[in-house]
Design a protein around this motif. Structure first.
Motif, short mmCIF file in Angstrom:
data_model
loop_
_atom_site.label_atom_id
_atom_site.label_comp_id
_atom_site.label_asym_id
_atom_site.label_seq_id
_atom_site.Cartn_x
_atom_site.Cartn_y
_atom_site.Cartn_z
N VAL A 1 0.85 -1.19 0.00
CA VAL A 1 0.00 0.00 0.00
C VAL A 1 0.88 1.23 0.00
CG1 VAL A 1 -1.79 1.28 1.20
CG2 VAL A 1 -1.81 -1.23 1.24
N GLU A 2 0.75 2.04 -1.07
CA GLU A 2 1.53 3.27 -1.18
C GLU A 2 0.72 4.45 -0.67
OE1 GLU A 2 2.36 1.17 -5.30
OE2 GLU A 2 0.59 1.61 -4.08
N SER A 3 1.44 5.46 -0.22
CA SER A 3 0.81 6.72 0.16
C SER A 3 1.83 7.84 0.02
CB SER A 3 0.28 6.66 1.59
OG SER A 3 1.33 6.44 2.51
N ARG B 1 7.30 12.81 0.18
CA ARG B 1 7.79 11.56 0.75
C ARG B 1 6.74 10.49 0.52
NH1 ARG B 1 8.38 9.65 6.96
NH2 ARG B 1 10.31 8.46 6.82
N LEU B 2 7.12 9.48 -0.22
CA LEU B 2 6.24 8.36 -0.48
C LEU B 2 6.51 7.25 0.54
CD1 LEU B 2 6.48 8.07 -4.36
CD2 LEU B 2 5.04 9.57 -2.99
N SER B 3 5.46 6.55 0.89
CA SER B 3 5.56 5.41 1.80
C SER B 3 4.96 4.18 1.15
CB SER B 3 4.83 5.69 3.11
OG SER B 3 5.35 6.81 3.76
N CYS B 4 5.51 3.03 1.47
CA CYS B 4 4.96 1.76 0.98
C CYS B 4 5.03 0.77 2.12
CB CYS B 4 5.76 1.24 -0.20
SG CYS B 4 5.29 -0.43 -0.72
N LYS B 5 3.87 0.29 2.51
CA LYS B 5 3.79 -0.67 3.61
C LYS B 5 3.35 -2.01 3.09
CE LYS B 5 1.78 -1.44 8.17
NZ LYS B 5 3.10 -1.67 8.81
N ALA B 6 4.09 -3.04 3.46
CA ALA B 6 3.72 -4.41 3.13
C ALA B 6 2.86 -4.97 4.25
CB ALA B 6 4.97 -5.26 2.95
N SER B 7 1.71 -5.47 3.89
CA SER B 7 0.76 -5.93 4.91
C SER B 7 0.97 -7.38 5.28
CB SER B 7 -0.67 -5.73 4.41
OG SER B 7 -0.90 -6.52 3.27
N ALA B 8 1.93 -8.04 4.65
CA ALA B 8 2.21 -9.44 4.96
C ALA B 8 3.70 -9.67 4.87
CB ALA B 8 1.47 -10.36 3.99
N VAL C 1 14.92 -10.52 -6.17
CA VAL C 1 15.46 -10.04 -7.43
C VAL C 1 16.97 -10.10 -7.45
CG1 VAL C 1 13.48 -8.50 -7.66
CG2 VAL C 1 15.63 -7.60 -6.79
N THR C 2 17.51 -10.18 -8.66
CA THR C 2 18.96 -10.12 -8.85
C THR C 2 19.37 -8.82 -9.53
OG1 THR C 2 18.72 -11.32 -10.93
CG2 THR C 2 19.21 -12.61 -8.95
N ASP C 3 18.44 -8.21 -10.27
CA ASP C 3 18.71 -6.93 -10.93
C ASP C 3 17.54 -6.01 -10.63
OD1 ASP C 3 19.83 -5.92 -14.25
OD2 ASP C 3 19.10 -4.73 -12.56
N TRP C 4 17.74 -5.05 -9.78
CA TRP C 4 16.62 -4.24 -9.27
C TRP C 4 15.92 -3.47 -10.38
CZ3 TRP C 4 15.84 1.00 -9.60
CH2 TRP C 4 16.93 1.78 -10.03
N ARG C 5 16.59 -3.25 -11.49
CA ARG C 5 16.01 -2.44 -12.55
C ARG C 5 14.99 -3.20 -13.39
NH1 ARG C 5 21.86 -1.28 -14.82
NH2 ARG C 5 21.88 -3.49 -14.22
N LEU C 6 14.94 -4.49 -13.27
CA LEU C 6 14.05 -5.29 -14.10
C LEU C 6 12.71 -5.49 -13.40
CD1 LEU C 6 16.59 -7.94 -15.41
CD2 LEU C 6 15.89 -5.79 -16.46
N SER C 7 11.69 -4.81 -13.88
CA SER C 7 10.39 -4.85 -13.22
C SER C 7 9.80 -6.26 -13.23
CB SER C 7 9.43 -3.87 -13.88
OG SER C 7 9.24 -4.19 -15.25
N GLN C 8 10.14 -7.06 -14.23
CA GLN C 8 9.56 -8.40 -14.32
C GLN C 8 10.04 -9.32 -13.20
OE1 GLN C 8 11.48 -6.87 -16.63
NE2 GLN C 8 12.78 -8.32 -17.73
N GLN C 9 11.08 -8.92 -12.49
CA GLN C 9 11.58 -9.75 -11.40
C GLN C 9 10.79 -9.55 -10.10
OE1 GLN C 9 15.78 -9.82 -10.72
NE2 GLN C 9 16.29 -10.33 -12.83
N TYR C 10 9.95 -8.54 -10.07
CA TYR C 10 9.20 -8.26 -8.85
C TYR C 10 7.86 -8.98 -8.88
CZ TYR C 10 12.68 -4.71 -7.90
OH TYR C 10 13.86 -4.07 -7.64
N SER C 11 7.54 -9.66 -7.80
CA SER C 11 6.32 -10.46 -7.73
C SER C 11 5.13 -9.69 -7.20
CB SER C 11 6.57 -11.68 -6.84
OG SER C 11 7.62 -12.47 -7.33
N TYR C 12 5.38 -8.65 -6.44
CA TYR C 12 4.30 -7.95 -5.75
C TYR C 12 4.33 -6.46 -6.12
CZ TYR C 12 4.86 -12.22 -3.07
OH TYR C 12 4.99 -13.53 -2.70
N TRP C 13 3.16 -5.92 -6.37
CA TRP C 13 3.05 -4.52 -6.77
C TRP C 13 1.92 -3.84 -6.02
CZ3 TRP C 13 6.25 -2.05 -10.23
CH2 TRP C 13 7.16 -2.87 -10.92
N GLY C 14 2.13 -2.55 -5.72
CA GLY C 14 1.06 -1.75 -5.17
C GLY C 14 0.20 -1.17 -6.28
N GLN C 15 -0.82 -0.43 -5.88
CA GLN C 15 -1.75 0.17 -6.84
C GLN C 15 -1.23 1.47 -7.43
OE1 GLN C 15 -4.71 -1.28 -7.91
NE2 GLN C 15 -3.72 -3.00 -6.87
N GLY C 16 -0.23 2.05 -6.80
CA GLY C 16 0.35 3.28 -7.32
C GLY C 16 -0.16 4.52 -6.61
#
Length: 122
Positions: free
Chosen positions: A5-7, A19-26, A100-115
């Motif tokens: 969840v971003e804010s 200042r953006l925040s992102c909280k992982a709920s799990a 992830v092994t390369d932070w720049r590759l978005s396809q390596q990320y499994s979880y995304w917020g709504q933006g």
């Protein structure tokens, strides 16, 4: 199922800060959390990433010297402090998490917020 969840997005004038925040709920099995952004008509761009547990922080060229990513592990939260904002920073900002092994590759990320939308006016 957990989520991110971003804010903190909003509208500012050039030169301002947000200042953006992102909280992982799990609890995820991840090694990195990151911020990406996407402006209309443009590809998603890696802004900054942090490897959890002291693995270091990394920045895209547009963020270097102006943005800072940090984490609060006890709160499962990361932050993106954005200073000296420019109109070209206007975009939807997304939080991502993954193993992830390369932070720049978005396809390596499994979880995304709504933006969260960031708009910078000149």
């Amino acid at each position: 199922q957990g989520r991110l969840v971003e804010s903190g997005g909003g509208s500012v004038q050039a030169g301002g800060s947000l200042r953006l925040s992102c909280k992982a709920s799990a609890a995820y099995s991840i090694n990195s959390m990151a911020w990406f952004r996407q402006a209309p008509g443009k590809e998603r761009e890696g802004v900054a990433a942090i490897y959890l547990g002291g693995g270091g922080a990394y920045y895209g060229d547009s963020a270097k010297g102006r943005f800072m990513i940090s984490q609060a592990p006890a709160e499962n939260t990361i932050y993106l402090q954005m200073n000296n904002l420019k109109p070209e920073d206007t975009a939807m900002y997304y939080c991502a998490a993954g193993q992830v092994t390369d932070w720049r590759l978005s396809q390596q990320y499994s979880y995304w917020g709504q933006g969260t939308q960031v708009t910078v006016s000149s």
